[in-house]
Design an enzyme around this catalytic site. Structure first.
Site, mmCIF file in Angstrom:
data_model
loop_
_atom_site.group_PDB
_atom_site.id
_atom_site.type_symbol
_atom_site.label_atom_id
_atom_site.label_comp_id
_atom_site.label_asym_id
_atom_site.label_seq_id
_atom_site.Cartn_x
_atom_site.Cartn_y
_atom_site.Cartn_z
ATOM 1 N N ARG A 266 8.482 5.041 1.782
ATOM 2 C CA ARG A 266 9.198 5.590 2.945
ATOM 3 C C ARG A 266 9.634 7.040 2.719
ATOM 4 N NH1 ARG A 266 10.807 -0.079 3.468
ATOM 5 N NH2 ARG A 266 10.064 -0.771 5.516
ATOM 6 N N HIS B 131 4.724 2.102 -7.813
ATOM 7 C CA HIS B 131 3.691 1.050 -7.843
ATOM 8 C C HIS B 131 2.791 1.222 -9.073
ATOM 9 C CE1 HIS B 131 4.087 1.353 -3.274
ATOM 10 N NE2 HIS B 131 4.398 0.100 -3.526
ATOM 11 N N GLY C 69 9.279 -4.293 -9.005
ATOM 12 C CA GLY C 69 10.103 -3.145 -9.397
ATOM 13 C C GLY C 69 11.587 -3.409 -9.156
ATOM 14 N N GLU C 70 12.410 -2.841 -10.024
ATOM 15 C CA GLU C 70 13.866 -2.977 -9.860
ATOM 16 C C GLU C 70 14.400 -2.121 -8.717
ATOM 17 O OE1 GLU C 70 15.684 -2.362 -13.694
ATOM 18 O OE2 GLU C 70 15.372 -4.469 -14.212
ATOM 19 N N LYS C 71 13.568 -1.280 -8.137
ATOM 20 C CA LYS C 71 13.990 -0.522 -6.949
ATOM 21 C C LYS C 71 14.443 -1.494 -5.851
ATOM 22 C CE LYS C 71 13.358 2.350 -3.274
ATOM 23 N NZ LYS C 71 12.708 1.459 -2.373
ATOM 24 N N ASP C 72 13.685 -2.575 -5.653
ATOM 25 C CA ASP C 72 14.077 -3.631 -4.711
ATOM 26 C C ASP C 72 14.741 -4.737 -5.529
ATOM 27 O OD1 ASP C 72 12.840 -2.669 -2.128
ATOM 28 O OD2 ASP C 72 11.115 -2.604 -3.453
ATOM 29 N N GLY D 138 0.818 -1.204 0.000
ATOM 30 C CA GLY D 138 0.000 0.000 0.000
ATOM 31 C C GLY D 138 0.856 1.259 0.000
#
Ligand code: PAF
Length: 299
Positions: free
Chosen positions: A194, A44, A154-157, A38
């Protein structure tokens, strides 16, 4: 769009969505899935838009998963914005949202764990012990219930993406894990739920991670291949920023996140970093790829 809160409702609802009648015969539709905690942001939404464009049925889960937070981490204060999230999903054309409670996901007694070894020990795994076990557990449960054909991450993580892909392969879950590019805000900060924790001054300081990654990438593009020199150039940018603590800043092999054996980048690399600014921990990464040479011959 429907919103359901229990595993039973989810399975019942999906069984309607999964099949359509074509020439009097049931035909399975392509089911896409975006798992989230969320507090949806443009990162997202890029996954959700892609899923809706590529799949017949689009499912989103919204669940702040307690098992992936360690003691002293931000589980309690993690932003919970269900109403706004549902509106965004509806506008994006999502068919079904699964928003369970903790008791629905982890009924007592809960005695099962899921562990992917190797990929999980280093980087985020070293700084957040048990984090990836929690991620793998909830993702395995969501995949088992939803049985998506495609799941978008996502490539962020980036480390999470590789781990989930391994999990899906090793457990024969029959889902294609689709990697989607990291999305940045206009100032360069990687989109993250965050980021909401950051004051304007903290946000300014947090941008040193983006600058450090950019510095390493620029040097790589100028021909530098020494892992040590690339890492040191990035770490210097972070160290020069007051009020920022560095967890790690490393250059690794893109495929398995292992160190390059000779200390030289060969083949595709990934530069990854994690910092703490006040109470907030942020991660980011960039690819290190040989430039593709345009021969001008067209196609
Ligand atoms: O990336 C996240 O938001 C979470 O780790 C995930 C995949 C939704 C599992 O809780």
């Amino acid at each position: 769009m429907k919103t359901v809160h229990t595993p039973c409702e989810l399975v019942a609802e999906l069984s309607h969505l999964r099949y359509e009648c074509v020439d009097d015969a049931p035909r399975e539709r392509l089911v896409g899935f975006v798992p989230t905690m969320g507090a949806l942001h443009q990162g997202h939404m890029s996954l959700i838009h892609r899923m809706v464009a590529e799949c017949d049925v689009g499912v989103v889960s919204i669940f702040v998963n307690p098992t992936q937070f360690g003691p002293g981490e931000d589980f309690e204060r993690y932003p919970r914005t269900l109403e706004a999230d549902l509106k965004l999903c509806e506008e994006a054309g999502v068919d079904l949202v699964y928003a369970p409670t903790v008791d629905q996901v982890y009924p007592e007694p809960f005695l099962t764990s899921v562990h992917v070894s190797g990929l999980t020990e280093d980087l985020e795994g070293a700084h957040r012990p048990g984090h990836f076990d929690g991620v793998c557990l909830v993702v395995a449960k969501l995949f088992a219930l939803i049985r998506p054909h495609r799941a978008y991450f996502g490539e962020k993580d980036y480390q999470q993406l590789l781990i989930v892909r391994q999990l899906a392969r090793n457990l024969d879950l029959g889902v294609e894990v689709v990697a989607c590019p990291l999305i940045r805000d206009d100032d360069g900060l990687a989109a993250s739920s965050r980021n909401r924790y950051l004051s304007p001054e903290e946000r300014e300081r947090a941008l040193c991670l983006f600058r450090a990654l950019t510095r390493a990438k620029e040097l790589y593009e100028q021909g530098e291949r020494s892992v040590e020199r690339l890492e040191e150039a990035g770490r210097r940018v972070i160290r020069e920023t007051p009020g920022v603590e560095l967890d790690y800043f490393v250059v690794r092999r893109a495929g398995d996140l292992k160190p390059f054996p000779e200390g030289k980048v060969e083949g595709e690399g990934r530069v990854l970093g994690a910092i703490r600014v006040g109470e907030t921990r942020l991660i980011d990464n960039m690819p290190l790829r040989e430039p593709t040479i345009d021969t001008g011959t067209g196609g």
